[in-house]
Design a protein around this motif. Sequence first.
Motif, short mmCIF file in Angstrom:
data_model
loop_
_atom_site.label_atom_id
_atom_site.label_comp_id
_atom_site.label_asym_id
_atom_site.label_seq_id
_atom_site.Cartn_x
_atom_site.Cartn_y
_atom_site.Cartn_z
N ALA A 170 0.84 -1.21 0.00
CA ALA A 170 0.00 0.00 0.00
C ALA A 170 0.87 1.26 0.00
CB ALA A 170 -0.91 0.00 1.22
N ARG A 171 0.46 2.22 -0.81
CA ARG A 171 1.15 3.50 -0.89
C ARG A 171 0.29 4.60 -0.30
NH1 ARG A 171 3.42 3.86 -7.04
NH2 ARG A 171 2.09 5.69 -6.93
N GLN A 172 0.91 5.68 0.12
CA GLN A 172 0.19 6.83 0.69
C GLN A 172 -0.77 7.46 -0.31
OE1 GLN A 172 0.02 8.09 3.69
NE2 GLN A 172 1.73 7.17 4.77
N GLY A 196 7.15 -16.17 0.31
CA GLY A 196 6.42 -17.06 1.20
C GLY A 196 6.91 -17.05 2.63
N GLU A 197 7.99 -16.34 2.89
CA GLU A 197 8.58 -16.36 4.23
C GLU A 197 8.80 -14.96 4.81
OE1 GLU A 197 9.18 -19.16 5.95
OE2 GLU A 197 8.41 -20.34 4.28
N THR A 198 9.26 -14.03 3.97
CA THR A 198 9.71 -12.74 4.46
C THR A 198 8.62 -11.70 4.32
OG1 THR A 198 11.86 -13.36 3.57
CG2 THR A 198 11.64 -11.12 4.33
N GLU A 199 8.28 -11.06 5.42
CA GLU A 199 7.30 -9.98 5.38
C GLU A 199 7.62 -8.96 6.46
OE1 GLU A 199 3.37 -11.44 7.53
OE2 GLU A 199 4.02 -12.90 6.04
N THR A 200 7.03 -7.79 6.30
CA THR A 200 7.22 -6.71 7.24
C THR A 200 5.88 -6.03 7.47
OG1 THR A 200 8.56 -4.76 7.75
CG2 THR A 200 7.76 -4.96 5.48
N GLU A 201 5.82 -5.12 8.44
CA GLU A 201 4.59 -4.36 8.68
C GLU A 201 4.63 -3.11 7.82
OE1 GLU A 201 2.90 -1.87 12.37
OE2 GLU A 201 3.07 -4.03 12.76
N GLY A 202 3.59 -2.94 7.03
CA GLY A 202 3.53 -1.81 6.13
C GLY A 202 2.54 -0.76 6.61
N LEU A 203 2.08 0.03 5.67
CA LEU A 203 1.10 1.07 5.92
C LEU A 203 -0.14 0.48 6.58
CD1 LEU A 203 0.90 4.13 5.27
CD2 LEU A 203 -0.24 3.51 3.16
N GLY A 234 -12.69 -0.57 3.16
CA GLY A 234 -12.93 0.87 3.19
C GLY A 234 -11.83 1.78 2.71
N ARG A 235 -10.71 1.26 2.28
CA ARG A 235 -9.64 2.15 1.82
C ARG A 235 -9.62 2.30 0.31
NH1 ARG A 235 -6.80 -0.48 6.22
NH2 ARG A 235 -6.76 0.97 7.96
N GLY A 236 -10.24 1.39 -0.42
CA GLY A 236 -10.40 1.52 -1.86
C GLY A 236 -9.22 1.13 -2.72
N TYR A 237 -8.17 0.57 -2.13
CA TYR A 237 -6.98 0.22 -2.91
C TYR A 237 -7.29 -0.74 -4.05
CZ TYR A 237 -3.63 2.45 0.22
OH TYR A 237 -2.91 3.37 0.92
N PHE A 238 -8.01 -1.82 -3.76
CA PHE A 238 -8.28 -2.81 -4.80
C PHE A 238 -9.29 -2.30 -5.81
CE2 PHE A 238 -6.21 -5.43 -1.62
CZ PHE A 238 -5.36 -6.18 -2.41
N ASP A 239 -10.26 -1.49 -5.38
CA ASP A 239 -11.20 -0.90 -6.34
C ASP A 239 -10.47 -0.03 -7.35
OD1 ASP A 239 -13.66 -1.99 -5.36
OD2 ASP A 239 -13.57 -0.56 -3.69
N ARG A 240 -9.53 0.80 -6.88
CA ARG A 240 -8.74 1.64 -7.79
C ARG A 240 -7.89 0.78 -8.73
NH1 ARG A 240 -9.00 5.01 -3.44
NH2 ARG A 240 -7.24 4.11 -2.34
N THR A 241 -7.27 -0.24 -8.18
CA THR A 241 -6.41 -1.11 -8.99
C THR A 241 -7.23 -1.79 -10.08
OG1 THR A 241 -4.85 -1.48 -7.19
CG2 THR A 241 -4.91 -3.14 -8.95
N LEU A 242 -8.33 -2.43 -9.70
CA LEU A 242 -9.15 -3.15 -10.68
C LEU A 242 -9.77 -2.19 -11.69
CD1 LEU A 242 -10.88 -5.71 -8.31
CD2 LEU A 242 -8.90 -6.08 -9.80
N GLY A 243 -10.17 -1.01 -11.24
CA GLY A 243 -10.77 -0.02 -12.12
C GLY A 243 -9.81 0.54 -13.15
#
Length: 194
Positions: free
Chosen positions: A82-84, A95-102, A141-150
């Motif tokens: 996710a970006r600002q 499959g193993e490495t992850e961090t906490e993002g936005l 409620g943040r709309g990230y995927f709606d914007r991406t798919l749109g």
Amino acid sequence: MTSEVAHAKRALRAELRERRRTRPAHVVDAANLGFTENLIALAKETDAHTISAYLSTSFEPDTRPFLNWALADGRRVLLPIARQDGLLDWAEGDGETETEGLYGLPEPVGGILGPIAINDADLILIPASAVDEHGTRMGWGRGYFDRTLGSMENCPPVFAVVFDDEILDEVPRELHDAPVDGAVTPTRIIRFAN
């Protein structure tokens, strides 16, 4: 009208979030086995070589067993960052490495591919709070995927991942809400006639 729909969505999201929070652990564990089995079946059926998915949070259906299977099977996995500005960047997951993002959401660690990397996907799996029988997806409620798919010109099949009781007769819909082609639950793979 829009404020009424937005209010209805907020109320329904709160109800669904509470339902997920209070779901017994043994029910969630059994459901996660079903999610993994059905996600694998969908990936095989669609012959998806590049899969866009997401790293689940603690209250979402667990996507990690499926992601581990996909990587072990030689499939490419794209995971969102996710970006600002409201857009999603993508990175290949290991499959193993992850961090906490936005927003405290789990994100992959790796080279950022940018927003257009999603166009390589053969199958898109997205989170949802609920989906109705017409393919209307309600996110969180943040709309990230709606914007991406749109923004996609040639969108591959898109499936929401939800519990069985989150397939509803109808969910509140706004103009920007992108429909999904189907849903994956612990017990079935559903396709909608959009």
